[in-house]
Design a protein around this motif. Structure first.
Motif, PDB file in Angstrom:
ATOM      1  N   HIS A  61       0.900  -1.107  -0.064  1.00 38.68           N
ATOM      2  CA  HIS A  61       0.004  -0.020  -0.063  1.00 38.68           C
ATOM      3  C   HIS A  61       0.813   1.320  -0.088  1.00 38.68           C
ATOM      4  CE1 HIS A  61       1.285  -0.883   3.997  1.00 38.68           C
ATOM      5  NE2 HIS A  61       0.749   0.453   4.504  1.00 38.68           N
ATOM      6  N   ASN A  62       1.909   1.093  -0.211  1.00 39.98           N
ATOM      7  CA  ASN A  62       3.110   2.244  -0.001  1.00 39.98           C
ATOM      8  C   ASN A  62       3.560   3.009  -1.386  1.00 39.98           C
ATOM      9  OD1 ASN A  62       4.509   1.048   2.986  1.00 39.98           O
ATOM     10  ND2 ASN A  62       2.997   2.628   2.784  1.00 39.98           N
ATOM     11  N   GLY A  63       3.614   3.983  -1.437  1.00 36.72           N
ATOM     12  CA  GLY A  63       4.262   4.872  -2.657  1.00 36.72           C
ATOM     13  C   GLY A  63       5.684   4.499  -2.490  1.00 36.72           C
ATOM     14  N   GLY A  64       6.350   5.096  -3.664  1.00 32.78           N
ATOM     15  CA  GLY A  64       7.880   5.036  -3.497  1.00 32.78           C
ATOM     16  C   GLY A  64       8.143   3.317  -4.061  1.00 32.78           C
ATOM     17  N   THR A  65       9.534   3.107  -3.632  1.00 37.40           N
ATOM     18  CA  THR A  65      10.006   1.875  -3.978  1.00 37.40           C
ATOM     19  C   THR A  65      10.889   1.165  -2.777  1.00 37.40           C
ATOM     20  OG1 THR A  65      11.463   0.524  -5.412  1.00 37.40           O
ATOM     21  CG2 THR A  65      11.442   2.740  -5.534  1.00 37.40           C
ATOM     22  N   LYS A  66      10.314   0.062  -2.151  1.00 34.88           N
ATOM     23  CA  LYS A  66      11.152  -0.532  -0.899  1.00 34.88           C
ATOM     24  C   LYS A  66      12.519  -0.607  -1.612  1.00 34.88           C
ATOM     25  CE  LYS A  66      11.633  -2.428   2.907  1.00 34.88           C
ATOM     26  NZ  LYS A  66      11.323  -3.482   3.441  1.00 34.88           N
ATOM     27  N   ILE A  67      12.833  -1.119  -2.748  1.00 34.18           N
ATOM     28  CA  ILE A  67      14.261  -1.469  -3.072  1.00 34.18           C
ATOM     29  C   ILE A  67      14.938  -0.107  -3.765  1.00 34.18           C
ATOM     30  CG2 ILE A  67      13.654  -3.894  -3.372  1.00 34.18           C
ATOM     31  CD1 ILE A  67      13.351  -3.446  -6.512  1.00 34.18           C
ATOM     32  N   ARG A  68      14.327   0.965  -3.591  1.00 33.87           N
ATOM     33  CA  ARG A  68      14.897   1.902  -4.114  1.00 33.87           C
ATOM     34  C   ARG A  68      15.349   2.312  -5.752  1.00 33.87           C
ATOM     35  NH1 ARG A  68      17.643   1.056   0.716  1.00 33.87           N
ATOM     36  NH2 ARG A  68      19.349   0.423  -0.502  1.00 33.87           N
ATOM     37  N   SER A  69      15.495   3.523  -6.027  1.00 36.96           N
ATOM     38  CA  SER A  69      15.776   3.595  -7.466  1.00 36.96           C
ATOM     39  C   SER A  69      17.153   4.444  -7.629  1.00 36.96           C
ATOM     40  CB  SER A  69      14.524   4.149  -8.123  1.00 36.96           C
ATOM     41  OG  SER A  69      14.940   3.971  -9.738  1.00 36.96           O
ATOM     42  N   SER A  70      17.622   4.613  -8.935  1.00 41.11           N
ATOM     43  CA  SER A  70      18.553   5.770  -9.273  1.00 41.11           C
ATOM     44  C   SER A  70      18.594   6.223 -10.642  1.00 41.11           C
ATOM     45  CB  SER A  70      19.907   5.029  -8.797  1.00 41.11           C
ATOM     46  OG  SER A  70      20.213   4.084  -9.753  1.00 41.11           O
ATOM     47  N   ARG A  71      19.214   7.271 -10.798  1.00 39.57           N
ATOM     48  CA  ARG A  71      19.283   7.759 -12.208  1.00 39.57           C
ATOM     49  C   ARG A  71      20.941   7.507 -12.381  1.00 39.57           C
ATOM     50  NH1 ARG A  71      14.679   9.831 -13.713  1.00 39.57           N
ATOM     51  NH2 ARG A  71      13.340  11.188 -12.149  1.00 39.57           N
TER      52      ARG A  71
END
Ligand code: F6P
Length: 319
Positions: A61-71
């Protein structure tokens, strides 16, 4: 078979339900899911971990990403791409799901042209600017954030004699701006796909203001870089005291809507089912005219996304 999932580029609501479904579904197929943390940067730096259920518990139910992201700037360099590929090989990962936007798919297309890959991309960006799909994960949630902000701005705008200019995200695309203006009834919408030559609109709005209209709502896409120009037009030409709200990154946050959670479910099942049955196939999962499909990554990145004509036509109605 080892499967992995990663996020790349701007996060989008819907990534977390997709990650959760991926882990559950890959285990259900009797296969092993891995998580790649921090996007392409993490792939280069070998931030790869075998997933266990507790990694993805309570995130749906959460926004964002638990495993994170990057550019990742480093991923533009061949040597880092080779390092990333070797990391996948070291973990025995032969099936990859990438949640990302247009830029990430370009990077994956380059990567797949150089190395023996097998991946499915899932369109995930609030900008909704990926060619070949009508929908990208995160768009419905972002539009609801914008709708909520616009409804609130209308409350204060209608209490004063003022114009309100709201700048929305979308990078080079006017999708968020035009859909927001349709669903909020904004009087003005400025997008990169159309020139801003408001001669008729200036006359009509001036007449309306002279006849008692007491506020105007204007939505400007960030990609136009015309926020100041439109502000000056509202103040000086239309003659209404004007306030500006730049919605910024709140548009990327918020709990994914029902639609984004369901789309995450469908995209992931499609992607994993495809990867189970194929090797050496680099595709993007798309939703087009109400149907799910898989198309070649080359076909996605070779053409720029076009706004639906019916939405562009709505701009004329504002004129
Ligand atoms: O692509 C998603 C997006 O939110 C765009 O709408 C925006 O222009 C950009 O990312 C902002 O990027 P960053 O979070 O890197 O500032």
């Amino acid at each position: 078979m080892s499967f992995a999932i990663m996020c790349s580029g701007g996060d989008a609501p819907g990534m977390n339900p997709a990650i959760k479904k991926f882990v559950d579904y890959v285990y259900k197929q009797g296969e092993v899911p891995y998580l790649i943390y921090d996007g392409l940067e993490g792939l280069i730096d070998k931030k790869i971990k075998k997933a266990i259920h507790s990694d993805v518990a309570g995130i749906l139910h959460n926004g964002g990403t638990k495993i994170r992201s990057s550019r990742s700037k480093r991923f533009f360099e061949y040597d880092y791409r080779a390092q990333a590929y070797n990391n996948l090989k070291e973990f025995g990962i032969t099936k990859l799901v990438v949640l990302g936007g247009d830029g990430s798919f370009r990077a994956m297309e380059k990567f797949s042209s150089e190395f023996d890959l097998n991946f499915v991309g899932i369109p995930s960006t609030i900008d909704n600017d990926i060619n070949g799909t009508d929908y990208c994960l995160g768009v419905d949630t972002a539009l609801n954030v914008i709708r909520d902000a616009l409804d609130k701005i209308r409350d204060t705008a209608s209490s004063f004699n003022r114009a309100f200019l709201v700048e929305v995200m979308g990078r080079e695309s006017g999708y968020l701006a035009i859909v927001s203006s349709i669903i909020s009834g904004a009087e003005v919408c400025v997008i990169p796909e159309a020139s801003f030559e408001p001669t008729l609109l200036t006359k009509r709005l001036k007449d309306e203001v002279a006849n008692g209209r007491n506020y105007i709502l204007a939505i400007v896409a960030e990609g136009t870089k015309k926020t100041t120009e439109v502000y000056n037009w509202l103040q000086d030409e239309i003659g209404l005291e004007t306030r500006v709200s730049i919605l910024g990154h709140i548009q990327r946050g918020g709990n994914p809507t029902v639609f984004d959670r369901l789309m995450a479910f469908d995209f992931v099942v499609l992607a994993v089912d495809h990867l189970m049955q194929h090797s050496n196939s680099n595709k993007v999962a798309v939703y087009k005219k109400g149907e799910f499909a898989l198309i070649e990554i080359e076909d996605v990145v070779s053409t720029k996304y076009q706004l639906p004509k019916r939405y562009l036509d709505a701009l004329n109605l504002l004129d």
